[in-house]
Design an enzyme around this catalytic site. Sequence first.
Site, PDB file in Angstrom:
ATOM      1  N   ASP A   1       0.773  -1.485   0.587  1.00 36.01           N
ATOM      2  CA  ASP A   1      -0.116   0.269   0.176  1.00 36.01           C
ATOM      3  C   ASP A   1       0.785   1.369   0.237  1.00 36.01           C
ATOM      4  O   ASP A   1       2.635   1.260   0.197  1.00 36.01           O
ATOM      5  CB  ASP A   1      -0.728  -0.062   0.788  1.00 36.01           C
ATOM      6  CG  ASP A   1      -0.372  -0.650   2.312  1.00 36.01           C
ATOM      7  OD1 ASP A   1       0.853  -0.052   3.303  1.00 36.01           O
ATOM      8  OD2 ASP A   1      -0.885  -1.264   2.974  1.00 36.01           O
TER       9      ASP A   1
ATOM     10  N   ASP B   1       9.909   3.475  13.327  1.00 33.61           N
ATOM     11  CA  ASP B   1      11.397   2.270  13.647  1.00 33.61           C
ATOM     12  C   ASP B   1      12.531   1.551  13.339  1.00 33.61           C
ATOM     13  O   ASP B   1      13.236   1.982  14.096  1.00 33.61           O
ATOM     14  CB  ASP B   1       9.985   1.115  13.790  1.00 33.61           C
ATOM     15  CG  ASP B   1       9.653   0.242  11.982  1.00 33.61           C
ATOM     16  OD1 ASP B   1       9.749   1.364  11.153  1.00 33.61           O
ATOM     17  OD2 ASP B   1       8.581  -0.617  12.498  1.00 33.61           O
TER      18      ASP B   1
ATOM     19  N   ASP C   1       0.979   5.004   1.175  1.00 34.74           N
ATOM     20  CA  ASP C   1       0.813   5.920   2.562  1.00 34.74           C
ATOM     21  C   ASP C   1       1.662   7.183   2.272  1.00 34.74           C
ATOM     22  O   ASP C   1       2.834   6.959   1.508  1.00 34.74           O
ATOM     23  CB  ASP C   1       1.891   5.289   3.592  1.00 34.74           C
ATOM     24  CG  ASP C   1       1.029   3.743   4.622  1.00 34.74           C
ATOM     25  OD1 ASP C   1       0.081   3.795   3.805  1.00 34.74           O
ATOM     26  OD2 ASP C   1       1.760   3.078   4.826  1.00 34.74           O
TER      27      ASP C   1
HETATM   28  P1  ATP Z   1       3.823  -3.544   5.196  1.00 35.27           P
HETATM   29  O1  ATP Z   1       4.251  -3.406   3.572  1.00 35.27           O
HETATM   30  O2  ATP Z   1       4.229  -5.083   5.764  1.00 35.27           O
HETATM   31  O3  ATP Z   1       3.040  -2.541   5.174  1.00 35.27           O
HETATM   32  P2  ATP Z   1       5.440  -1.463   6.028  1.00 35.27           P
HETATM   33  O4  ATP Z   1       6.685  -0.345   7.130  1.00 35.27           O
HETATM   34  O5  ATP Z   1       3.839  -0.295   5.717  1.00 35.27           O
HETATM   35  O6  ATP Z   1       5.519  -2.688   5.690  1.00 35.27           O
HETATM   36  P3  ATP Z   1       3.432  -0.703   8.263  1.00 35.27           P
HETATM   37  O7  ATP Z   1       2.585  -0.850   9.799  1.00 35.27           O
HETATM   38  O8  ATP Z   1       1.925  -0.581   7.395  1.00 35.27           O
HETATM   39  O9  ATP Z   1       4.493  -1.199   7.796  1.00 35.27           O
HETATM   40  O10 ATP Z   1       3.626   0.776   8.953  1.00 35.27           O
HETATM   41  C1  ATP Z   1       3.808   2.413   7.661  1.00 35.27           C
HETATM   42  C2  ATP Z   1       4.749   2.921   8.949  1.00 35.27           C
HETATM   43  O11 ATP Z   1       4.596   2.933   9.945  1.00 35.27           O
HETATM   44  C3  ATP Z   1       6.173   2.522   8.666  1.00 35.27           C
HETATM   45  O12 ATP Z   1       6.961   1.803   7.055  1.00 35.27           O
HETATM   46  C4  ATP Z   1       6.483   2.477   9.617  1.00 35.27           C
HETATM   47  O13 ATP Z   1       7.560   4.012   9.265  1.00 35.27           O
HETATM   48  C5  ATP Z   1       5.577   3.170  10.419  1.00 35.27           C
HETATM   49  N1  ATP Z   1       6.067   2.205  12.094  1.00 35.27           N
HETATM   50  C6  ATP Z   1       4.650   1.615  11.773  1.00 35.27           C
HETATM   51  N2  ATP Z   1       4.688   0.664  12.747  1.00 35.27           N
HETATM   52  C7  ATP Z   1       5.983   1.708  14.091  1.00 35.27           C
HETATM   53  C8  ATP Z   1       6.237   1.727  14.938  1.00 35.27           C
HETATM   54  N3  ATP Z   1       5.907   0.698  15.550  1.00 35.27           N
HETATM   55  N4  ATP Z   1       6.720   2.088  15.245  1.00 35.27           N
HETATM   56  C9  ATP Z   1       7.748   3.315  14.286  1.00 35.27           C
HETATM   57  N5  ATP Z   1       7.078   3.143  13.333  1.00 35.27           N
HETATM   58  C10 ATP Z   1       6.508   2.481  13.024  1.00 35.27           C
HETATM   59 MG    MG Z   2       2.421  -0.608   5.320  1.00 37.19          MG
END
Ligand code: ATP
Ligand code: MG
Length: 493
Positions: free
Chosen positions: A102, A177, A104
């Site tokens: 997705d 993170d 963001d």
């Molecule tokens: P995925 O492809 O699994 O969705 P993602 O990196 O997009 O991976 P998300 O859970 O959708 O992960 O979170 C979006 C963003 O928010 C992450 O890329 C990170 O920058 C931030 N984020 C998410 N969870 C945390 C956390 N627990 N602590 C700090 N930042 C976080």
């Molecule tokens: Mg994501």
Amino acid sequence: MFDGPEAFADFPSDAERSSGEVHEQAADAPGRPSPPATPRDDVPREESEDWGSPRIIHRPIPASELDRDAVVVIRRLTRQGHTAYLVGGCVRDLLLATPPKDFDIATSARPRQVKRVFRNCRIIGRRFRLAHVIFGTKIIEVSTFRCGATASSPEEDLLIREDNVFGTPEEDARRRDFTINGLFYDIQQGTVIDYVGGLHDIERRTVRTIGDPEIRFQEDPIRILRAVKFAARLNLHISPKTMEAIERHRDKIPRSAPPRILEELLRMGRGGASWESFELMRTTGILAVVLPDVARGIDEQPDRLDRIRRHLEALDARVRTGFAATAPIIFGIYLLPLVYPDGLDALAPEPVRADGVRTEHRIENLLQDIIPRLHLPRRDAGRLRQILMAQRRLVPAPRRRRFSRTAVARQAYFPEALALLEIQGASIESWTEEIERWRAALDRLPKASPASRPRTGPEDRSRSVPGEPGAGGRRRKRRPRRRRRKPAPPDAG
Ligand code: ATP
Ligand code: MG
């Protein structure tokens, strides 16, 4: 599954960077690049808080790789005078040549300002407000730049409870993170904006916390599971300091809200690298914290690990062809070797195993730990129980009482039970004919029947639009109870 270093063919190498051939800039504010800066040393700085100005790399990503709706959202926000970038997982995945799940957006606009720009927008979240811009079944998440909560002293309880103060792009990057998740992509300029050393780690395929891992994991222990998920799914290694901190703080994972733990476990199961994730959880000691019965079961009988490996590999193969694994299927795979220690092939007609424990009791004992530990929803727990029990009826057996396949196939749990059977069959290259008979029984059912529709939840429930197809986790509305008529008073009429 993933591209190797050649994915970085047009990515600047260290040598190119220091020779100044790369268009690299320092900027006071993102989006307004100032003259090129002297290249910074690229030593990873896990403990350093001093990142200085961002690295801005000209790295245009073809429009065909971007989500059209996300581009529309960014263009409209910038036309209104706001800063808006792609951020997080989508930037990481694009740079690693993996299709993003997705897209963001991070922006200087406040949620209300976003809502004013888009009619198809709703604001969600109590603790931290986010804007969701809705395009059919797709949601583009738009979050305002915010700064992370920081603890003032190391003795303090570091667990983050409040995280809702708006901030600058730099603060927003640094609250994230991992360095690989802290990158912005400016679609107008075609530049990656890096405040946290993420480009360095993308190139070296490294998972590294932003800032000190000791602090970052204590602030939010769920990040430990996320580190494993990213390393496994994207075929990255974990930096030594981050790994040390994982092992030191893994016991703190249960301090996180159980639904968050569950969500990360499910994401590992659905991400196409469930075996790599499981194995990394096991070798880092995380499995013993999140699923102690499963870890103990493997210690007691190491060949169970091999069964889990074969099943998870079969699951991953299906996921790669579009199969959306449900919670009961994922947990079913973890629990199968504990529920049927001798393997389904060795099933006795009477489900009492050598140790005298009935299958039902075995399942119940396991669920008694998992349900409260992970807040496994009642519906999923019930379904997990059913599909585990069903396995022994579905495997080919020489002596069996007469039964109607159609009647079994009509059960609501059947599609998931069959999927679990197919995963086992694929992993041992066996039971093909029996599975075909069951599949035929399922296909014979009238299409409108609930059992003929596989109950496969969306990849990420938080992103589904309620009421739209694929919106998992919605409760069915209860019918209002009929009111009993009051008996007429004796003197009425
Ligand atoms: P995925 O492809 O699994 O969705 P993602 O990196 O997009 O991976 P998300 O859970 O959708 O992960 O979170 C979006 C963003 O928010 C992450 O890329 C990170 O920058 C931030 N984020 C998410 N969870 C945390 C956390 N627990 N602590 C700090 N930042 C976080
Ligand atoms: Mg994501």
